[in-house]
Design a protein around this motif. Sequence first.
Motif, mmCIF file in Angstrom:
data_model
loop_
_atom_site.group_PDB
_atom_site.id
_atom_site.type_symbol
_atom_site.label_atom_id
_atom_site.label_comp_id
_atom_site.label_asym_id
_atom_site.label_seq_id
_atom_site.Cartn_x
_atom_site.Cartn_y
_atom_site.Cartn_z
ATOM 1 N N VAL A 135 0.864 -1.177 0.000
ATOM 2 C CA VAL A 135 0.000 0.000 0.000
ATOM 3 C C VAL A 135 0.903 1.229 0.000
ATOM 4 N N ARG A 136 0.621 2.130 -0.935
ATOM 5 C CA ARG A 136 1.379 3.379 -1.051
ATOM 6 C C ARG A 136 0.468 4.521 -0.621
ATOM 7 N N ALA A 137 0.907 5.276 0.386
ATOM 8 C CA ALA A 137 0.194 6.479 0.820
ATOM 9 C C ALA A 137 1.107 7.665 0.536
ATOM 10 N N ALA A 138 0.546 8.709 -0.046
ATOM 11 C CA ALA A 138 1.376 9.853 -0.434
ATOM 12 C C ALA A 138 0.607 11.151 -0.276
ATOM 13 N N GLN A 139 1.366 12.212 -0.098
ATOM 14 C CA GLN A 139 0.799 13.558 -0.088
ATOM 15 C C GLN A 139 1.731 14.456 -0.881
ATOM 16 N N PRO A 140 1.209 15.539 -1.437
ATOM 17 C CA PRO A 140 2.084 16.428 -2.212
ATOM 18 C C PRO A 140 3.251 16.930 -1.357
ATOM 19 N N TYR A 141 4.452 16.801 -1.888
ATOM 20 C CA TYR A 141 5.626 17.261 -1.156
ATOM 21 C C TYR A 141 5.595 18.771 -0.975
#
Length: 183
Positions: A135-141
């Motif tokens: 599972v990949r969780a990301a937010q704008p850097y």
Amino acid sequence: MRSNSRSLQGRILASIVGVAALTVTLFALPLGYALAAGYRNDAVTSLQRDAAQVAATVPDSFGTDASTVTLPGDLPASVTVGVYRVDGVRLAYGGPDRSALAAAAADAHLHHAVEDGQLAVVAPVPSDGGVTLAVRAAQPYSEVRWHTLRAWGLMAATGVLVVGLATVLARRQANQIARPCKT
């Protein structure tokens, strides 16, 4: 004699202000670095929690049968979650079609990096047969960067205020120190 006292007064003023500016700078640089690392670490920790929470709900057979995953309702709106095979190919939800970071989860460990302009964390999906999904969780850097830059701006404004106050006090001190030379 008057020009010598002004020259002495100017040198004293420059010395005091220079020391104050150097002190503020030497204090601010490591603090700014620590602040940036703190904001990034907070974001990574939050994303790790989100990725692990979703990974715990993904069934082993996801992608090979009709099983589904329900994403938690408390995920922040800026967080993108995707389910990936360990070869990095996205199976469901958001994120890039291929993720090298998701492929790194084949070693059964959490990983994080900036990928496609996002601060991303991958968590392996626990399974008896070894890791086959992540599972990949990301937010704008840019969000993390914005918090850091805003804090740095506040620190810079505080530094300018401190050096300005030191300048006012240094003028008074320089005047008092140079006064005996004026007579």
